[in-house]
Structure formats: C-alpha cells, structure tokens
Design a protein around this motif. Sequence first.
Motif, mmCIF file in Angstrom:
data_model
loop_
_atom_site.group_PDB
_atom_site.id
_atom_site.type_symbol
_atom_site.label_atom_id
_atom_site.label_comp_id
_atom_site.label_asym_id
_atom_site.label_seq_id
_atom_site.Cartn_x
_atom_site.Cartn_y
_atom_site.Cartn_z
ATOM 1 N N ALA A 30 0.834 -1.205 0.000
ATOM 2 C CA ALA A 30 0.000 0.000 0.000
ATOM 3 C C ALA A 30 0.868 1.254 0.000
ATOM 4 N N VAL A 31 1.904 1.259 0.825
ATOM 5 C CA VAL A 31 2.792 2.423 0.916
ATOM 6 C C VAL A 31 3.485 2.664 -0.424
ATOM 7 N N LYS A 32 4.059 1.606 -1.014
ATOM 8 C CA LYS A 32 4.744 1.738 -2.305
ATOM 9 C C LYS A 32 3.783 2.186 -3.398
ATOM 10 N N SER A 33 2.595 1.605 -3.409
ATOM 11 C CA SER A 33 1.607 1.956 -4.439
ATOM 12 C C SER A 33 1.238 3.430 -4.360
ATOM 13 N N MET A 34 1.048 3.926 -3.160
ATOM 14 C CA MET A 34 0.682 5.336 -3.001
ATOM 15 C C MET A 34 1.852 6.254 -3.358
ATOM 16 N N GLU A 35 3.069 5.870 -3.004
ATOM 17 C CA GLU A 35 4.238 6.677 -3.380
ATOM 18 C C GLU A 35 4.361 6.768 -4.895
ATOM 19 N N ILE A 36 4.183 5.656 -5.559
ATOM 20 C CA ILE A 36 4.251 5.607 -7.023
ATOM 21 C C ILE A 36 3.156 6.488 -7.619
ATOM 22 N N ALA A 37 1.958 6.376 -7.100
ATOM 23 C CA ALA A 37 0.831 7.157 -7.632
ATOM 24 C C ALA A 37 1.049 8.655 -7.423
ATOM 25 N N ARG A 38 1.560 9.037 -6.266
ATOM 26 C CA ARG A 38 1.838 10.461 -6.007
ATOM 27 C C ARG A 38 2.868 10.997 -7.003
ATOM 28 N N LYS A 39 3.883 10.197 -7.253
ATOM 29 C CA LYS A 39 4.973 10.618 -8.138
ATOM 30 C C LYS A 39 4.475 10.869 -9.568
ATOM 31 N N HIS A 40 3.516 10.084 -10.015
ATOM 32 C CA HIS A 40 3.081 10.152 -11.417
ATOM 33 C C HIS A 40 1.696 10.775 -11.597
ATOM 34 N N ARG A 41 1.133 11.279 -10.556
ATOM 35 C CA ARG A 41 -0.262 11.723 -10.565
ATOM 36 C C ARG A 41 -0.629 12.642 -11.723
ATOM 37 N N ASN A 42 0.183 13.622 -12.002
ATOM 38 C CA ASN A 42 -0.187 14.634 -12.996
ATOM 39 C C ASN A 42 0.424 14.406 -14.371
ATOM 40 N N GLU A 43 0.980 13.226 -14.586
ATOM 41 C CA GLU A 43 1.582 12.928 -15.883
ATOM 42 C C GLU A 43 0.524 12.433 -16.870
ATOM 43 N N PRO A 44 0.763 12.685 -18.158
ATOM 44 C CA PRO A 44 -0.132 12.085 -19.152
ATOM 45 C C PRO A 44 -0.040 10.563 -19.039
ATOM 46 N N ASN A 45 -1.130 9.884 -19.224
ATOM 47 C CA ASN A 45 -1.183 8.414 -19.118
ATOM 48 C C ASN A 45 -0.726 7.921 -17.750
ATOM 49 N N ALA A 46 -1.048 8.674 -16.719
ATOM 50 C CA ALA A 46 -0.599 8.345 -15.362
ATOM 51 C C ALA A 46 -1.025 6.943 -14.945
ATOM 52 N N ASP A 47 -2.246 6.539 -15.263
ATOM 53 C CA ASP A 47 -2.709 5.208 -14.845
ATOM 54 C C ASP A 47 -1.831 4.097 -15.418
ATOM 55 N N GLU A 48 -1.480 4.209 -16.681
ATOM 56 C CA GLU A 48 -0.638 3.188 -17.300
ATOM 57 C C GLU A 48 0.749 3.160 -16.657
ATOM 58 N N ILE A 49 1.308 4.336 -16.403
ATOM 59 C CA ILE A 49 2.633 4.431 -15.779
ATOM 60 C C ILE A 49 2.590 3.852 -14.370
ATOM 61 N N VAL A 50 1.573 4.229 -13.619
ATOM 62 C CA VAL A 50 1.420 3.748 -12.241
ATOM 63 C C VAL A 50 1.250 2.230 -12.236
ATOM 64 N N ALA A 51 0.415 1.714 -13.106
ATOM 65 C CA ALA A 51 0.181 0.266 -13.161
ATOM 66 C C ALA A 51 1.476 -0.484 -13.462
ATOM 67 N N ARG A 52 2.247 0.004 -14.445
ATOM 68 C CA ARG A 52 3.512 -0.657 -14.783
ATOM 69 C C ARG A 52 4.501 -0.601 -13.627
ATOM 70 N N GLU A 53 4.606 0.557 -12.972
ATOM 71 C CA GLU A 53 5.581 0.697 -11.891
ATOM 72 C C GLU A 53 5.176 -0.109 -10.656
ATOM 73 N N ILE A 54 3.885 -0.146 -10.353
ATOM 74 C CA ILE A 54 3.424 -0.986 -9.235
ATOM 75 C C ILE A 54 3.745 -2.448 -9.536
ATOM 76 N N SER A 55 3.496 -2.880 -10.749
ATOM 77 C CA SER A 55 3.788 -4.269 -11.139
ATOM 78 C C SER A 55 5.278 -4.570 -11.038
ATOM 79 N N ALA A 56 6.113 -3.597 -11.364
ATOM 80 C CA ALA A 56 7.562 -3.805 -11.348
ATOM 81 C C ALA A 56 8.148 -3.769 -9.937
ATOM 82 N N ASN A 57 7.465 -3.102 -9.002
ATOM 83 C CA ASN A 57 8.055 -2.869 -7.686
ATOM 84 C C ASN A 57 7.332 -3.519 -6.521
ATOM 85 N N THR A 58 6.276 -4.265 -6.798
ATOM 86 C CA THR A 58 5.529 -4.957 -5.744
ATOM 87 C C THR A 58 5.145 -6.348 -6.240
#
Length: 88
Positions: A30-58
């Motif tokens: 949960a902590v890692k997922s939220m950190e990743i989401a905060r980092k990418h929140r305002n980027e274009p295609n944020a959901d795709e970036i967040v999903a890939r990074e969560i998959s890579a780091n958890t």
Amino acid sequence: MSTSSESRQARMIDELRVFIKKVLSDPTIAVKSMEIARKHRNEPNADEIVAREISANTTIRIPEKWSEADRMFLDIIHDVLDDEEALY
C-alpha cells in the motif's frame, strides 16, 4: 442477474480476495503503491505508468489489459490521493 454478469462478478471478487491477501501479508504494498501514484499523478497516461511501476516494484501484477478489479484498484488510489489533497 444474468449468468455472464454473475460470472464477471465472481471473477472480480476472486481477484480482489487475492489482492487483499497480498496487501495484508505485505503492508509495504500500500505504501509503495501510493508513493508511485503520487509521483506520477499529474503525468499524461498516469494510470498506465502507475500500473507498470506498481507491477515492477511490488507483488501486485497489473496486466496490460486491465480487469475490472485492476481498474477499481487504480480508481481507489485516485480517491485516496483526492482525499489527501483535500486535507491540505
């Protein structure tokens, strides 16, 4: 309720059960997922970036083609971020 709808709901519930078990067994998810989401929140295609990074780091795996449970997880992350933002 139709059989296909019931089947879809059953799959989603099963996915969510597995996800909840993973989160409860590893509280850093949960902590890692939220950190990743905060980092990418305002980027274009944020959901795709967040999903890939969560998959890579958890231990959570979000495939390229999202299920309803994957979409729900990403939507809940957005809700939590919105709640955080409202506090400040």
